[in-house]
Design an enzyme around this catalytic site. Structure first.
Site, PDB file in Angstrom:
ATOM      1  N   ASP A  33      -7.714  -9.265  23.397  1.00 23.27           N
ATOM      2  CA  ASP A  33      -6.381  -9.086  22.820  1.00 23.27           C
ATOM      3  C   ASP A  33      -5.650 -10.433  22.861  1.00 23.27           C
ATOM      4  O   ASP A  33      -5.753 -11.157  23.849  1.00 23.27           O
ATOM      5  CB  ASP A  33      -5.609  -8.027  23.617  1.00 23.27           C
ATOM      6  N   ILE A  34      -4.931 -10.760  21.799  1.00 21.55           N
ATOM      7  CA  ILE A  34      -4.216 -12.046  21.767  1.00 21.55           C
ATOM      8  C   ILE A  34      -2.939 -12.021  22.589  1.00 21.55           C
ATOM      9  O   ILE A  34      -2.353 -13.065  22.848  1.00 21.55           O
ATOM     10  CB  ILE A  34      -3.907 -12.506  20.324  1.00 21.55           C
ATOM     11  N   ASN A  90      -3.430   4.053  21.255  1.00 19.39           N
ATOM     12  CA  ASN A  90      -2.078   4.330  20.768  1.00 19.39           C
ATOM     13  C   ASN A  90      -2.243   4.924  19.370  1.00 19.39           C
ATOM     14  O   ASN A  90      -2.813   4.286  18.494  1.00 19.39           O
ATOM     15  CB  ASN A  90      -1.244   3.047  20.704  1.00 19.39           C
ATOM     16  N   GLY A  96       3.398   3.346  19.774  1.00 19.35           N
ATOM     17  CA  GLY A  96       3.283   1.889  19.844  1.00 19.35           C
ATOM     18  C   GLY A  96       2.150   1.309  19.024  1.00 19.35           C
ATOM     19  O   GLY A  96       1.861   0.124  19.153  1.00 19.35           O
ATOM     20  N   GLN A  97       1.495   2.121  18.177  1.00 17.56           N
ATOM     21  CA  GLN A  97       0.434   1.567  17.340  1.00 17.56           C
ATOM     22  C   GLN A  97       1.050   0.678  16.276  1.00 17.56           C
ATOM     23  O   GLN A  97       1.939   1.104  15.548  1.00 17.56           O
ATOM     24  CB  GLN A  97      -0.394   2.683  16.688  1.00 17.56           C
ATOM     25  N   HIS A 103      -8.142   1.462  17.487  1.00 13.71           N
ATOM     26  CA  HIS A 103      -8.663   0.538  18.485  1.00 13.71           C
ATOM     27  C   HIS A 103      -8.377   1.073  19.881  1.00 13.71           C
ATOM     28  O   HIS A 103      -7.328   1.653  20.130  1.00 13.71           O
ATOM     29  CB  HIS A 103      -8.084  -0.874  18.320  1.00 13.71           C
ATOM     30  N   HIS A 105      -7.835   0.045  23.727  1.00 13.65           N
ATOM     31  CA  HIS A 105      -7.499  -1.046  24.644  1.00 13.65           C
ATOM     32  C   HIS A 105      -8.249  -0.786  25.955  1.00 13.65           C
ATOM     33  O   HIS A 105      -8.110   0.288  26.544  1.00 13.65           O
ATOM     34  CB  HIS A 105      -5.994  -1.059  24.957  1.00 13.65           C
TER      35      HIS A 105
END
Length: 117
Positions: A33-34, A90, A96-97, A103, A105
């Protein structure tokens, strides 16, 4: 493989946008994740486009299982499997998507409080 041209994650799968890939299978891609929220924060995505976890479960349960299995493999590779880790999907904007390509997390490497927020 289904793709949406303006989807960020579809572009990562197509190698049009760089990502730090940690695992790849025929059906999934896992990358860092960035904006990590824990020392280990890896996203696991199906290579085929499905907008949400609910859509993926309805449309391709086998692929949903692939994503979950890869989340476990990421935890093992990252050395967080025994200490514990969290897998979060999410689903929808209220959860919060922000990228509408499903995806998971994979979070770990620190104590994760409950409730998550």
């Amino acid at each position: 493989m289904a793709r949406v041209d303006d989807c960020l994650f579809c572009k990562i799968v197509a190698k049009e946008i760089p990502a730090t890939v940690v695992r790849e299978t025929d059906t999934t891609l896992a990358f860092r994740d960035i904006n990590p929220q824990a020392p280990t924060h890896v996203l696991v995505i199906p290579k085929a486009h499905h907008p949400t976890a609910a859509a993926l479960a309805d449309e391709d349960p086998g692929l949903a299982a692939d994503v979950l299995c890869e989340a476990r493999n990421v935890a093992a590779d990252e050395g967080i499997e025994d200490a514990g880790y969290r897998v979060v999907f999410n689903t929808g904007p209220g959860a919060g998507q922000t990228v509408f390509h499903v995806h998971a997390h994979v979070l770990g490497g620190r104590d994760l409080r409950w409730p998550p927020g």
